[in-house]
Design a protein around this motif. Sequence first.
Motif, PDB file in Angstrom:
ATOM      1  N   ARG A   2       0.833  -1.206   0.000  1.00  0.00           N
ATOM      2  CA  ARG A   2       0.000   0.000   0.000  1.00  0.00           C
ATOM      3  C   ARG A   2       0.870   1.259   0.000  1.00  0.00           C
ATOM      4  N   VAL A   3       0.436   2.216  -0.814  1.00  0.00           N
ATOM      5  CA  VAL A   3       1.199   3.456  -0.957  1.00  0.00           C
ATOM      6  C   VAL A   3       0.228   4.627  -0.938  1.00  0.00           C
ATOM      7  N   LEU A  59       4.386   7.622   1.467  1.00  0.00           N
ATOM      8  CA  LEU A  59       4.246   6.754   2.641  1.00  0.00           C
ATOM      9  C   LEU A  59       3.930   5.334   2.173  1.00  0.00           C
ATOM     10  N   ASP A  61       3.255   1.279   3.466  1.00  0.00           N
ATOM     11  CA  ASP A  61       2.744   0.560   4.622  1.00  0.00           C
ATOM     12  C   ASP A  61       3.863   0.114   5.555  1.00  0.00           C
ATOM     13  N   GLN A  62       3.696   0.387   6.848  1.00  0.00           N
ATOM     14  CA  GLN A  62       4.704   0.012   7.833  1.00  0.00           C
ATOM     15  C   GLN A  62       4.393  -1.325   8.503  1.00  0.00           C
ATOM     16  N   LEU A  63       3.232  -1.878   8.249  1.00  0.00           N
ATOM     17  CA  LEU A  63       2.907  -3.173   8.852  1.00  0.00           C
ATOM     18  C   LEU A  63       2.093  -3.968   7.845  1.00  0.00           C
ATOM     19  N   ARG A  66      -1.445  -6.802  10.411  1.00  0.00           N
ATOM     20  CA  ARG A  66      -1.589  -7.392  11.736  1.00  0.00           C
ATOM     21  C   ARG A  66      -2.865  -6.925  12.410  1.00  0.00           C
ATOM     22  N   ASP A  67      -3.259  -5.732  12.059  1.00  0.00           N
ATOM     23  CA  ASP A  67      -4.276  -5.039  12.824  1.00  0.00           C
ATOM     24  C   ASP A  67      -5.498  -4.764  11.947  1.00  0.00           C
ATOM     25  N   ALA A  68      -5.570  -5.482  10.835  1.00  0.00           N
ATOM     26  CA  ALA A  68      -6.650  -5.197   9.890  1.00  0.00           C
ATOM     27  C   ALA A  68      -8.001  -5.552  10.499  1.00  0.00           C
TER      28      ALA A  68
ATOM     29  N   GLU B  50     -11.258  -1.552   5.524  1.00  0.00           N
ATOM     30  CA  GLU B  50     -10.277  -0.665   6.136  1.00  0.00           C
ATOM     31  C   GLU B  50     -10.352   0.741   5.546  1.00  0.00           C
ATOM     32  N   THR B  72      -6.639   1.235  -0.246  1.00  0.00           N
ATOM     33  CA  THR B  72      -6.545   1.113   1.216  1.00  0.00           C
ATOM     34  C   THR B  72      -5.327   1.888   1.724  1.00  0.00           C
ATOM     35  N   PRO B  74      -2.087   3.059   3.589  1.00  0.00           N
ATOM     36  CA  PRO B  74      -0.986   2.435   4.316  1.00  0.00           C
ATOM     37  C   PRO B  74      -1.034   2.852   5.781  1.00  0.00           C
ATOM     38  N   ARG B  75      -0.482   1.984   6.629  1.00  0.00           N
ATOM     39  CA  ARG B  75      -0.486   2.270   8.062  1.00  0.00           C
ATOM     40  C   ARG B  75       0.877   2.740   8.497  1.00  0.00           C
ATOM     41  N   ARG B  76       0.883   3.765   9.340  1.00  0.00           N
ATOM     42  CA  ARG B  76       2.154   4.231   9.907  1.00  0.00           C
ATOM     43  C   ARG B  76       2.577   3.375  11.079  1.00  0.00           C
ATOM     44  N   ASP B  78       0.877   0.069  14.091  1.00  0.00           N
ATOM     45  CA  ASP B  78      -0.222  -0.709  14.618  1.00  0.00           C
ATOM     46  C   ASP B  78      -1.030   0.183  15.560  1.00  0.00           C
ATOM     47  N   TRP B  83     -12.537  -2.474  15.962  1.00  0.00           N
ATOM     48  CA  TRP B  83     -13.181  -1.833  14.811  1.00  0.00           C
ATOM     49  C   TRP B  83     -14.656  -2.204  14.789  1.00  0.00           C
TER      50      TRP B  83
END
Lengths: 75, 463
Positions: A2-3, A59, A61-63, A66-68, B50, B72, B74-76, B78, B83
């Motif tokens: 993801r970007v 930016l 994706d940094q993970l 895990r938390d989706a 998401e 979707t 991107p996540r910085r 966790d 949710w």
Amino acid sequence: MRVVVDLSRCQGYAQCAFLAPDAFRMHGEEALMYASNPDDAQRQQVLRAAAACPLQAILVDQLKGRDAPVGTSPS
Amino acid sequence: MSTADTLQGFKRDGRVVIVGASLAGLRAAEALRDEGFTGKLTMIGDELGEPYDRPPLSKQVLTGWVPADGTTLPRRRDIDAEWLLGVPADGLDLANNHVRLADGRTIPFDRMLISTGVRARPWPVEAEAALDGVFVVRTREDAAGLQRAVAAGPSRVLIIGAGFTGSEIASVCRERDIPVTVAELAPSPLVGGLGAMIGEIAADMQRAHGVDLRCGVKVTQLEGDAQGRVRRAHFSDGSAVDADVVVVALGGIRNTEWLRDSGLAVGVWGVACDAGCRAFDLNGLVTDDIFVAGDVARSPNPMYEYRFISLEHWANAVEQAEIAAHNMVSAQADRWPHLSIPTFWSIQFGVNIKSVGVPTYADEVVVTQGSVADHRFVAAYGYHGRVTAAVSFNNAKWLDHYRRLIETAAPFPPPCPTPDQPLDAKPVPVDFPGPTLLAQGATVVVTGHDPGERRVTAMRQHR
């Protein structure tokens, strides 16, 4: 992967379009269009593009999910 | 227990609810964890899936390059959240500090963030809006439907509304060589956001790219065929156009209805809050535990005479979310004001349009550098002799310079910073269409006589 690009920061230097042409393209002289979900095979190129951005506007994706959240609402 | 102890306790195991799980909500959640909040975090959103990015929907997604479900965010980091998706929030009880969901559940909180954003303004005639081939563009489902319709090679696309989204969609359709009609009630495209001078340039750009641009007209009727498919639109000047795809791009409606009985200062203009993102109640008093960020927030900006401004800008959502998150876990003396100068971008007809500042807060505008004919220039906006905004066409590298002019209240018109001074650098009136918000009638009444008794009551709005 993801970007997202912060296009309010982007100044159209086009370093990303040079380093990862399948994920970042210039539209006209200055406007950037990008793939929000480039193929994982492009990961190294995209990371290089993100690192090279003079404005650090990219930016990645940094993970990895895990938390989706689940697809439906738990009750 | 001291206030500091209470705050530490809240950061450790308090409960935060974020209503609105899009860009602002996600970034606020990430910032809360960055700030050391380790308590319970609940994300409430009316859409399934998401958080995703919306700007590509009218660009990369519409061209078919990126699938509608491929944006979707991107996540910085966790965020370790619960949710609750697919069910909208339906009410806020400030007496008991809980959010009510549409399915009847109640979610308690110690502090909450409102980031419910805006939704697309639908075509006002329901039966016409329901015709096959009529679209709005706000969600990824909207974008997926429009992308399929455009890919099918329609005979003509009609776009109602020549704001930024409508103009971007027109641009994509013309790239694909699809005949396009754009109908705009105002005298030119983008005029509501950027004024008459840029509006004229945008009109020339659209026509040069083969758009059938019709300004100063209203669409009076969308006509369907026997199968319920749209086939024709009628205009206020008596003309009509055949189109099998119609895109309604009439801007957004802020999602505040669920807060109607909450006792917060809400209305069609959003949820009013202070510069630190704390919501105001109906009386105009600032609340302690309710915060607002993103498109739905309306906050005073000191650079613009403390006027309350709401911005439907990507960067504003991100910045406000981070300010709100910081202030949610900070004592009063450590809180930050949201003072960044607004920035905005739009990509259309091969041109990168960007703005800094608030162009509507201006009385004059002047091209300060570059060439309008080449679509590579910067225009500065001024109000009472100081610089308040700038707009660039393919000249984004210069906007930081203008941001500094705005931040330092530099005199207007500013000198040209480069050798490419335009020949006709003469300020002209900015000329926006009149303020429409003044015509919406009363939203509250005041009752009581003594200062200790006087209170504001919300009036039911007739929309």
